[in-house]
Design an enzyme around this catalytic site. Structure first.
Site, PDB file in Angstrom:
ATOM      1  CE1 TYR A  53      39.339  33.662  44.908  1.00  0.00           C
ATOM      2  CE2 TYR A  53      40.638  31.815  44.155  1.00  0.00           C
ATOM      3  CZ  TYR A  53      40.556  33.119  44.580  1.00  0.00           C
ATOM      4  OH  TYR A  53      41.700  33.872  44.661  1.00  0.00           O
ATOM      5  N   GLY A 241      43.742  41.508  32.863  1.00  0.00           N
ATOM      6  CA  GLY A 241      43.657  41.418  31.416  1.00  0.00           C
ATOM      7  C   GLY A 241      44.081  42.664  30.675  1.00  0.00           C
TER       8      GLY A 241
END
Length: 347
Positions: A53, A241
């Site tokens: 990440y 989303g």
């Protein structure tokens, strides 16, 4: 905040986990620390990160998210107040994560050793509560595939070597517990078999995609989660989303993941009709799409924790608040209807 047992350990984790994969690319370090502080204030005790990440994975940013968390750990000096999970990168071409001239990142003992030590250093901690294999070393199509294709089984790091390497770090105290991510039913059971055979650590969790439109975990791994206590840690409960409603009618808000990284949503190419049904159904039930999607995930009995991620504090607050609602029979019936109609279009 609901507490649930992490596998067969003595650790209780909250049913909501703070995800971090945007920190370092979409979020600054200050914003990351603000999210961490707020999550703990709201009672969340579980934080999930990975050595690769932020995403998308790049050489310039790799490890930045862990470093942000490490600086926060150093400042707060409250390491015993939360459960910290990270992951070692699976088979990939992201070789910038390694110091040598490796052609691929793999789960060899040597690469696991290097990854563990680097994560500990970036996180500024002596131990990792949960260390996960981010995705299998095997050359399987692990993301977004709709039919099985076999692979060369000889071209894989033996699972016994992988678990043996992790066991040595548990014995050293670097790692408390081990887990999987994006792992199949076969892989999960083989690791459990090896653990029993060698008296090595059992896998305590499997972190996989799961949502109203991605329910393939139900088909066989859910039973393993229940019978073997390898609970599901859910990622993408909001389908990147899509299940918030912000992309309804083809909208792509500026700064959103779909606008910034459209390829991320590839696994949902076949799911847009189902997504619309989910969001419309939520509103008919008197809910926001976010509430319907997140509470659905939390209500599954095989789920240990639901990993929520946000790029703004408003999103984070909405996501945490969504877990306060009550899951009703009407909601369950609608979730079942949606699944029966579309049969998990996202993989």
């Amino acid at each position: 905040m609901d507490l649930r047992k992490l596998g067969r350990t003595n650790i209780d984790v909250t049913s909501v986990c703070l995800g971090t994969m945007t920190w370092g690319k979409q979020n600054t370090e200050t914003e990351a620390h603000e999210q961490l502080n707020y999550a703990l204030e709201r009672g969340i005790n579980f934080i999930d990160v990975a050595e690769m990440y932020p995403v998308p994975g790049e050489a310039e940013t790799q490890g930045r998210t862990e470093a942000y968390i490490g600086n926060w750990i150093k400042q707060r000096k409250n390491r015993d107040k939360y459960v910290l999970a990270t992951k070692v990168t699976g088979r990939s071409q992201m070789t910038w994560a390694r110091d040598g001239d490796e052609p691929l990142t793999r789960h060899t003992p040597a690469q696991i050793d290097e990854a563990v030590e680097k994560s500990l250093k970036r996180l500024k901690t002596d131990y990792i509560d949960l260390y996960q294999l981010h995705w299998p070393d095997r050359a399987i199509p692990g993301f977004g595939f709709h039919s099985y294709q076999d692979y060369d089984a000889s071209d894989m790091v033996p699972l016994e070597d992988i678990l043996g390497a992790l066991n040595r770090h548990v014995e050293k105290g670097n790692i408390r517990h081990v887990g999987l991510s994006n792992e199949t039913a076969w892989g999960t059971m083989k690791f459990l078999q090896l653990a029993e055979k060698n008296n090595w650590p059992r896998m305590v969790s499997n972190q996989c995609v799961y949502s109203l439109v991605a329910r393939r975990f139900d088909y066989e791994r859910a039973e393993i989660a229940m019978r073997e206590d390898v609970g599901l840690l859910v990622y993408s409960p909001l389908a990147m989303g899509l299940l918030t409603g912000k992309y309804d009618d083809g909208n792509k808000p500026e700064g959103s993941r779909w606008e910034k990284f459209p390829t991320f949503l590839g696994r949902y190419d076949l799911a847009h009709e189902a997504v619309k049904d989910c969001n419309d159904t939520a509103r008919r039930l008197g809910l926001t799409p976010t509430q319907f999607a997140l509470k659905f995930v939390e209500s599954r009995e095989f789920v240990t924790s639901n990993i929520i991620g946000a790029t703004t504090m408003a999103q984070l607050k909405e996501n945490i608040d969504a877990h306060d609602i009550e899951w009703t029979d009407d909601m369950e019936k609608e979730a079942a209807r949606i699944h029966k109609t579309y049969r998990s279009p996202a993989a």
